[in-house]
Design a protein around this motif. Structure first.
Motif, PDB file in Angstrom:
ATOM      1  N   GLU A  12      50.476 -37.622  38.098  1.00 44.08           N
ATOM      2  CA  GLU A  12      49.053 -37.423  38.332  1.00 44.08           C
ATOM      3  C   GLU A  12      48.335 -38.766  38.279  1.00 44.08           C
ATOM      4  O   GLU A  12      48.576 -39.584  37.386  1.00 44.08           O
ATOM      5  CB  GLU A  12      48.483 -36.485  37.267  1.00 44.08           C
ATOM      6  CG  GLU A  12      47.018 -36.146  37.459  1.00 44.08           C
ATOM      7  CD  GLU A  12      46.510 -35.176  36.408  1.00 44.08           C
ATOM      8  OE1 GLU A  12      45.286 -34.977  36.337  1.00 44.08           O
ATOM      9  OE2 GLU A  12      47.357 -34.623  35.662  1.00 44.08           O
ATOM     10  N   ARG A  13      47.455 -39.008  39.248  1.00 46.27           N
ATOM     11  CA  ARG A  13      46.716 -40.268  39.284  1.00 46.27           C
ATOM     12  C   ARG A  13      45.659 -40.298  38.176  1.00 46.27           C
ATOM     13  O   ARG A  13      45.012 -39.297  37.904  1.00 46.27           O
ATOM     14  CB  ARG A  13      46.033 -40.467  40.641  1.00 46.27           C
ATOM     15  CG  ARG A  13      46.989 -40.816  41.775  1.00 46.27           C
ATOM     16  CD  ARG A  13      46.224 -40.992  43.071  1.00 46.27           C
ATOM     17  NE  ARG A  13      47.055 -41.537  44.121  1.00 46.27           N
ATOM     18  CZ  ARG A  13      47.807 -40.813  44.945  1.00 46.27           C
ATOM     19  NH1 ARG A  13      47.833 -39.492  44.801  1.00 46.27           N
ATOM     20  NH2 ARG A  13      48.531 -41.391  45.897  1.00 46.27           N
ATOM     21  N   GLN A  14      45.527 -41.469  37.573  1.00 46.97           N
ATOM     22  CA  GLN A  14      44.506 -41.673  36.546  1.00 46.97           C
ATOM     23  C   GLN A  14      43.561 -42.765  37.007  1.00 46.97           C
ATOM     24  O   GLN A  14      43.990 -43.877  37.312  1.00 46.97           O
ATOM     25  CB  GLN A  14      45.148 -42.069  35.214  1.00 46.97           C
ATOM     26  CG  GLN A  14      44.131 -42.347  34.111  1.00 46.97           C
ATOM     27  CD  GLN A  14      44.787 -42.871  32.848  1.00 46.97           C
ATOM     28  OE1 GLN A  14      45.982 -43.122  32.820  1.00 46.97           O
ATOM     29  NE2 GLN A  14      43.989 -43.048  31.809  1.00 46.97           N
ATOM     30  N   PHE A  15      42.275 -42.449  37.081  1.00 52.37           N
ATOM     31  CA  PHE A  15      41.289 -43.441  37.496  1.00 52.37           C
ATOM     32  C   PHE A  15      40.815 -44.236  36.282  1.00 52.37           C
ATOM     33  O   PHE A  15      40.503 -43.673  35.230  1.00 52.37           O
ATOM     34  CB  PHE A  15      40.085 -42.787  38.169  1.00 52.37           C
ATOM     35  CG  PHE A  15      39.006 -43.772  38.532  1.00 52.37           C
ATOM     36  CD1 PHE A  15      39.158 -44.602  39.638  1.00 52.37           C
ATOM     37  CD2 PHE A  15      37.867 -43.894  37.748  1.00 52.37           C
ATOM     38  CE1 PHE A  15      38.185 -45.530  39.969  1.00 52.37           C
ATOM     39  CE2 PHE A  15      36.891 -44.816  38.069  1.00 52.37           C
ATOM     40  CZ  PHE A  15      37.041 -45.647  39.183  1.00 52.37           C
ATOM     41  N   ILE A  16      40.770 -45.556  36.437  1.00 49.88           N
ATOM     42  CA  ILE A  16      40.295 -46.451  35.384  1.00 49.88           C
ATOM     43  C   ILE A  16      39.243 -47.360  35.995  1.00 49.88           C
ATOM     44  O   ILE A  16      39.507 -48.050  36.984  1.00 49.88           O
ATOM     45  CB  ILE A  16      41.447 -47.295  34.799  1.00 49.88           C
ATOM     46  CG1 ILE A  16      42.524 -46.380  34.217  1.00 49.88           C
ATOM     47  CG2 ILE A  16      40.930 -48.247  33.725  1.00 49.88           C
ATOM     48  CD1 ILE A  16      43.753 -47.135  33.717  1.00 49.88           C
ATOM     49  N   SER A  17      38.051 -47.354  35.436  1.00 48.26           N
ATOM     50  CA  SER A  17      36.985 -48.233  35.930  1.00 48.26           C
ATOM     51  C   SER A  17      37.223 -49.644  35.422  1.00 48.26           C
ATOM     52  O   SER A  17      37.919 -49.868  34.421  1.00 48.26           O
ATOM     53  CB  SER A  17      35.622 -47.737  35.455  1.00 48.26           C
ATOM     54  OG  SER A  17      35.505 -47.890  34.041  1.00 48.26           O
TER      55      SER A  17
END
Length: 310
Positions: free
Chosen positions: A270-275
């Motif tokens: 699963e992709r994890q978004f990190i700012s």
């Protein structure tokens, strides 16, 4: 020839784009061949840019103009030769992830290399043996207090390299690897002591001891790293070890998506978004970038521009 996975193609394209001017960016990326030579697999890619065309070869990754090397095999031969030349120059270097576990003995090993570079007579080559012996003693002292050693009913003497080396082999390896490391410990020590007392020592003798010493130190460094890191992850679908971290930049959301992808079967976590703010939060780099005099403090707070990690 195996299909080129999306993340592999993107990694090659990003590498070429990072080495090329803005008006000559990568387009088509094709895998040409893969060849295993002396235990290392070199992948060759054909990369078409707007104005130029490159061969990109891996392990280590480098690129070569096709006008200089019309055939892929020519570029591969040059790449391997260049790698061998650089390997000789980097004889005193270890991968940083291994060297950090054997810093003290490796520094003494470098001393032995310096002696070898100036050696010309038998007594000089004997001195190489003394320096290598010192490196092994330092290696034996390195982890005597480590937690993974456990309780010892009769610990060896501090300078007993063979005794401590056997314990390290017991704690860090098993089965045939354990037997192999124990043999390395015993035979490498014997070689260094024999060289030290060999009044007819030759360059061959000294080189043999240097190579054996370096191999043993690096082997222990890898064993310690494996012990601390644990076993490598495997794909939950096909059990392949070919798992890579895939990073996809998202300029609109000012951050990046991170996921694990299997190059063998295509499975993706699963992709994890990190700012960018989240990535750099609490780090000195963010403090520096947002500090006075950098010219981007206000922009960071407004979210207009964020630093890049790659």
């Amino acid at each position: 020839m195996a299909d080129l996975a999306e993340h592999e193609e993107r990694a090659i394209r990003d590498y070429v784009n990072g080495q090329s001017p803005p008006d000559d960016q990568a387009g088509l990326v094709q895998r040409v061949r893969g060849q295993r030579i002396l235990g290392r697999t070199h992948e060759v890619f054909d990369v078409h840019c707007s104005k130029t065309r490159w061969w990109v070869i891996t392990d280590p990754m480098n690129l070569y103009l096709q006008t200089d090397f019309p055939e892929a095999e020519q570029a591969l031969i040059f790449h391997i030769g260049l790698g061998a030349f650089l390997a000789e120059r980097s004889r005193a270097e270890l991968p940083i992830e291994d060297e950090e576990h054997v810093t003290a003995p490796w520094r003494r090993y470098r001393d032995a290399l310096e002696v070898m570079n100036e050696a010309g007579e038998a007594e000089d080559f004997q001195s190489v043996g003394i320096k290598c012996r010192d490196a092994l003693i330092a290696l034996g002292k390195l982890y005597q207090s480590a937690d993974w050693i456990g309780e010892l009913s009769e610990p060896p003497k501090v300078a007993d390299f063979k005794g401590w080396g056997a314990i390290y082999a017991e704690r860090l390896s098993k089965d045939r690897v354990r037997n192999y490391v124990k043999a390395l410990v015993e035979k490498t020590w014997d070689l260094t002591v024999a060289l030290q007392h060999n009044s007819n020592a030759t360059p061959f003798d000294a080189d043999l001891v240097l190579e054996a010493t370096a191999h043993l130190i690096s082997t222990l460094g890898r064993l310690v790293r494996r012990h601390l890191d644990g076993e490598p992850e495997r794909c939950p679908r096909c059990e392949s070890y070919r798992l890579d971290e895939d990073i996809e930049h998202d300029d609109e959301r000012r951050g990046f998506d991170v996921s694990m992808v299997c190059a063998a079967c295509g499975w993706r976590s699963e992709r994890q978004f990190i700012s960018w703010n989240e990535h750099f939060e609490g780090t000195r780099l963010l403090e520096y970038l947002a500090g006075p005099g950098t010219g981007i403090s206000d922009r960071l707070h407004r979210g207009e521009s964020q630093p890049c990690t790659t």
